[in-house]
Structures are given as structure tokens and as C-alpha cells.
Design an enzyme around this catalytic site. Structure first.
Site, PDB file in Angstrom:
ATOM      1  N   HIS A   1      59.728  45.306  13.111  1.00 57.12           N
ATOM      2  CA  HIS A   1      60.012  43.957  13.641  1.00 57.12           C
ATOM      3  C   HIS A   1      58.819  43.013  13.524  1.00 57.12           C
ATOM      4  O   HIS A   1      58.836  41.934  14.084  1.00 57.12           O
ATOM      5  CB  HIS A   1      60.482  44.055  15.095  1.00 57.12           C
ATOM      6  CG  HIS A   1      59.480  44.727  15.990  1.00 57.12           C
ATOM      7  ND1 HIS A   1      59.486  46.086  16.217  1.00 57.12           N
ATOM      8  CD2 HIS A   1      58.431  44.235  16.665  1.00 57.12           C
ATOM      9  CE1 HIS A   1      58.488  46.387  17.013  1.00 57.12           C
ATOM     10  NE2 HIS A   1      57.819  45.283  17.290  1.00 57.12           N
TER      11      HIS A   1
ATOM     12  N   THR B   1      56.160  50.011  19.922  1.00 55.72           N
ATOM     13  CA  THR B   1      57.610  50.086  20.169  1.00 55.72           C
ATOM     14  C   THR B   1      58.298  50.979  19.132  1.00 55.72           C
ATOM     15  O   THR B   1      59.238  51.708  19.461  1.00 55.72           O
ATOM     16  CB  THR B   1      58.216  48.669  20.134  1.00 55.72           C
ATOM     17  OG1 THR B   1      57.519  47.866  21.086  1.00 55.72           O
ATOM     18  CG2 THR B   1      59.700  48.673  20.465  1.00 55.72           C
TER      19      THR B   1
ATOM     20  N   ILE C   1      46.618  45.050  20.601  1.00 51.08           N
ATOM     21  CA  ILE C   1      47.030  44.107  21.649  1.00 51.08           C
ATOM     22  C   ILE C   1      45.820  43.674  22.480  1.00 51.08           C
ATOM     23  O   ILE C   1      45.624  42.482  22.730  1.00 51.08           O
ATOM     24  CB  ILE C   1      48.116  44.760  22.544  1.00 51.08           C
ATOM     25  CG1 ILE C   1      49.402  44.966  21.727  1.00 51.08           C
ATOM     26  CG2 ILE C   1      48.380  43.942  23.793  1.00 51.08           C
ATOM     27  CD1 ILE C   1      50.090  43.719  21.240  1.00 51.08           C
TER      28      ILE C   1
ATOM     29  N   HIS D   1      57.859  54.420  20.192  1.00 51.76           N
ATOM     30  CA  HIS D   1      58.756  54.680  21.327  1.00 51.76           C
ATOM     31  C   HIS D   1      60.186  54.924  20.834  1.00 51.76           C
ATOM     32  O   HIS D   1      60.857  55.847  21.279  1.00 51.76           O
ATOM     33  CB  HIS D   1      58.756  53.487  22.294  1.00 51.76           C
ATOM     34  CG  HIS D   1      57.619  53.491  23.276  1.00 51.76           C
ATOM     35  ND1 HIS D   1      57.468  54.469  24.225  1.00 51.76           N
ATOM     36  CD2 HIS D   1      56.601  52.622  23.467  1.00 51.76           C
ATOM     37  CE1 HIS D   1      56.398  54.211  24.967  1.00 51.76           C
ATOM     38  NE2 HIS D   1      55.845  53.094  24.515  1.00 51.76           N
TER      39      HIS D   1
HETATM   40 ZN   LIG Z   1      55.987  45.047  18.298  1.00 46.64          ZN
END
Ligand SMILES: [Zn+2]
Ligand SMILES: [Zn+2]
Length: 336
Positions: free
Chosen positions: A58, A39, A171, A42
Site C-alpha cells: 500500500h 502492516t 516511522i 501483520h
Molecule cells: Zn503502511
């Protein structure tokens, strides 16, 4: 304090920033580790949105060094990991328990200051205490794990099912371990990079494939007598989403987990999906899954200690975001 601010796409500024005041419900955290996530790439390249002049990051952990007077469940010196997602509790979706659709959703490191900094002032509702024997660098994986738990909940794996995971990055390798805990009989990981396939095997994958293997779909369908019951897409590309839909057995489930580009459109054989009763679900954020992620990490049920991590300081952070992932490092972590 020193912090990395998102100015606009392709511009991250490492600068001095004043810490906000510490209100009664706030904790002051000395940040130890903040994982760099897809992210963040991104956001940096303008394909995901963030508020301008916000401290990015985050996936962070650290130590409490001060607290407001209402924070009775925390002590100075506690090691904590932070759930970045903050929901309003008042909108239609929050009231229906669907907090991940909160219309007033805020996130530390996206719309509020996050973890690429020396310190953070956060609402105590976002902090989870971790045990002393869990290193802070490992604890910072709680956020991606909590999102993966949402994906696994959405997948509704039944004990004994055959599960395929597309993408063997951080992930995919977390999903692999969660699928194993959930009782998958066979787990297949599809990943182009050799050493990630190797790591997938070490972490419990029964079979690994490269997406460039000849006859990939046919080989997996053959191996599994018709295809896996479930495919979890952990890449965020339309090709891999289409592969997931093509791969699963009749009546199978697909979970789209990887974050797609803002305007990506997926083309697949609608007739085949129709005839085969393929269920396609997506998974968004981490509603009510964070404490389970912390339990799994704290009790060593998810192993992130083998993930090859590259540590990054303030100096190299802008370059890392500019250059994107390289395929050899599994995970970059910002370290103070
Ligand atoms: Zn993340
Ligand atoms: Zn809400």
C-alpha cells in the site's frame, strides 16, 4: 501481469493476475516502488486483516501509462504516488469529516489490489503527481509520512516543547523530522539498534538512548527537568506504550502511533496517570494529510534519502514477509 497475492496467513502467492478494466475515472500505473510496511508483516502473519486473494502493498509509486477519459488532471508519463485509503463519502463518519473511521473504508493493498505487482489500476482520486526531481523510491514514503502527519497533528506540539520518540525505525525517523519542523526544542529518540540511533542523530535528534540503558526513565526525566512534554510511541508494543505514559512530564501528552497486536491489552499505573493529567491519544490512518506529505517530500523538508533501503523483487518477497524485519535494514522496498 505478475503480482503477489495474499492467499491466507503465512501464504503469499506470486502468480499471474489479469488486470481489471480501465474505467473512465481510473489510471493505469506501471509500479516502480512499493514499500514493505509493518502492516504487511501483520497481515502476512494473521495479526491484521486483509481480503483474501488481494495484491498486497500500500506504499507505492509509479508512472501513469494509460488513463480513463475523465482523468483530465493527469497525463500519461506523470510520476505519481498513491494514497491507498479510499473512503465512501456517504457514511455518518465521512459526513462528519472523520473519514478514517469510514464504515465502508477500503484500502489498496489490503482490501483492493495494491502495489506488489507490475501494474495497478487505481481510482484517479488516489494519485498525487510528484515533481521530476523526486525519485520514485523516495516518493513511496509519502504514505507513511502522511500517517505520521496525522500523529503529529494529534500530538499538537507547541513550539519549544521537549519531544521523545520511542522507536527509531522508519516511522520514528519520520516523526523525528516532523517534530523538528513543528518546533520541538529538544528531541529524544529511544531505539535499541545502534546504527538507527546514529541515523537519528544525523537527522536531528538531540539525544538518543537505548531502551536497555540503566535508569532510562530516570535519566531522561533528569535531562529534561521532569520529562518530555510529549512521547510518541512508534513501536506498537504494550511495553513501549507503558514507557511513553511513564516518561512524560506532568500534564504531558502521549500519542500511541505504532500498530498494536489485535488483542493487546495495556497495563499502566492509573493513579500516576490520573494525578499527572496525562493525555493519551491514538492516531489512525491518514485523513486529509497526503498532500502535505507530498509537499514535504517534494520540497525536501523530509529527508528519506539517508534511510538504508533493501530492494526486494518478486522472488524474495514471500521470504522477506515470512522472516520479518531484520534490525540492520531500515526499510524493504519492493521494486519492479
Ligand atoms: Zn503502511
Ligand atoms: Zn464513509
Amino acid at each position: 501481469m505478475k503480482a503477489a497475492l495474499f492467499v491466507e496467513p503465512f501464504h503469499l502467492d506470486v502468480a499471474e493476475k489479469q488486470l481489471p478494466p480501465l474505467y473512465d475515472d481510473n489510471l493505469l500505473i506501471k509500479i516502480n516502488t512499493c514499500g514493505i510496511c509493518g502492516t504487511d508483516y501483520h497481515i502476512f502473519s494473521g495479526t491484521a486483516l486483509a481480503k483474501k486473494n488481494t495484491v498486497l502493498g500500500h506504499e507505492f509509486s509509479g508512472v501513469i501509462i494509460d488513463k480513463g477519459k475523465n482523468c483530465v488532471n493527469f497525463e500519461i508519463g506523470d510520476k505519481v504516488v498513491i494514497d491507498p485509503n479510499i473512503y465512501c463519502g456517504k457514511c455518518k463518519f465521512c459526513k462528519e469529516g472523520k473519514v478514517n473511521f469510514c464504515v465502508n473504508h477500503k484500502a489498496l493493498g489490503v482490501t483492493l489490489d495494491g502495489g506488489f505487482a507490475e501494474y495497478a489500476v487505481i481510482p484517479s482520486s488516489q494519485a498525487y503527481i510528484i515533481p521530476d526531481n523526486l525519485p520514485l523510491s523516495e516518493a513511496s514514503f509519502a504514505e507513511p509520512i502522511s500517517c505520521c502527519i496525522r500523529g503529529i497533528d494529534r500530538a499538537q506540539i507547541k513550539v519549544g516543547e521537549i519531544v521523545s520518540i520511542i522507536g527509531g525505525g522508519t516511522i520514528g525517523l519520520i516523526m523525528l523530522q516532523l517534530a523538528k519542523i513543528s518546533g520541538a526544542a529538544i528531541i529524544i529518540v529511544i531505539e535499541p539498534v545502534e546504527h538507527k540511533r546514529q541515523l537519528a542523530k544525523e537527522l536531528g535528534a538531540d539525544f538518543v538512548f537505548s531502551p536497555y540503558d540503566n535508569q532510562l526513565v530516570a535519566s531522561i526525566k533528569d535531562l529534561t527537568h521532569g520529562g518530555p512534554h510529549l512521547a510518541i510511541e512508534c513501536v506498537g508494543k504494550t511495553e513501549t506504550a507503558a514507557l511513553a505514559i511513564e516518561l512524560v512530564i506532568r500534564g504531558g501528552n502521549v500519542v500511541i502511533f505504532g500498530q498494536p497486536q489485535l488483542n493487546s491489552k495495556l497495563e499502566f499505573n492509573l493513579y500516576e496517570a490520573f494525578k499527572n493529567e496525562i493525555t493519551i491519544k491514538t492516531s489512525f490512518l491518514n485523513p486529509f494529510t497526503f498532500s502535505r506529505a507530498v509537499e514535504l517530500l517534494s520540497n525536501k523538508k523530509i529527508d528519506v534519502s539517508k534511510f538504508p533501503v533493501t530492494e526486494v523483487g518478486f522472488d524474495s518477497l514471500p521470504d522477506i514477509l515470512k522472516n520479518g524485519y531484520n534490525s540492520t535494514s531500515l526499510k524493504y522496498q519492493f521494486k519492479n
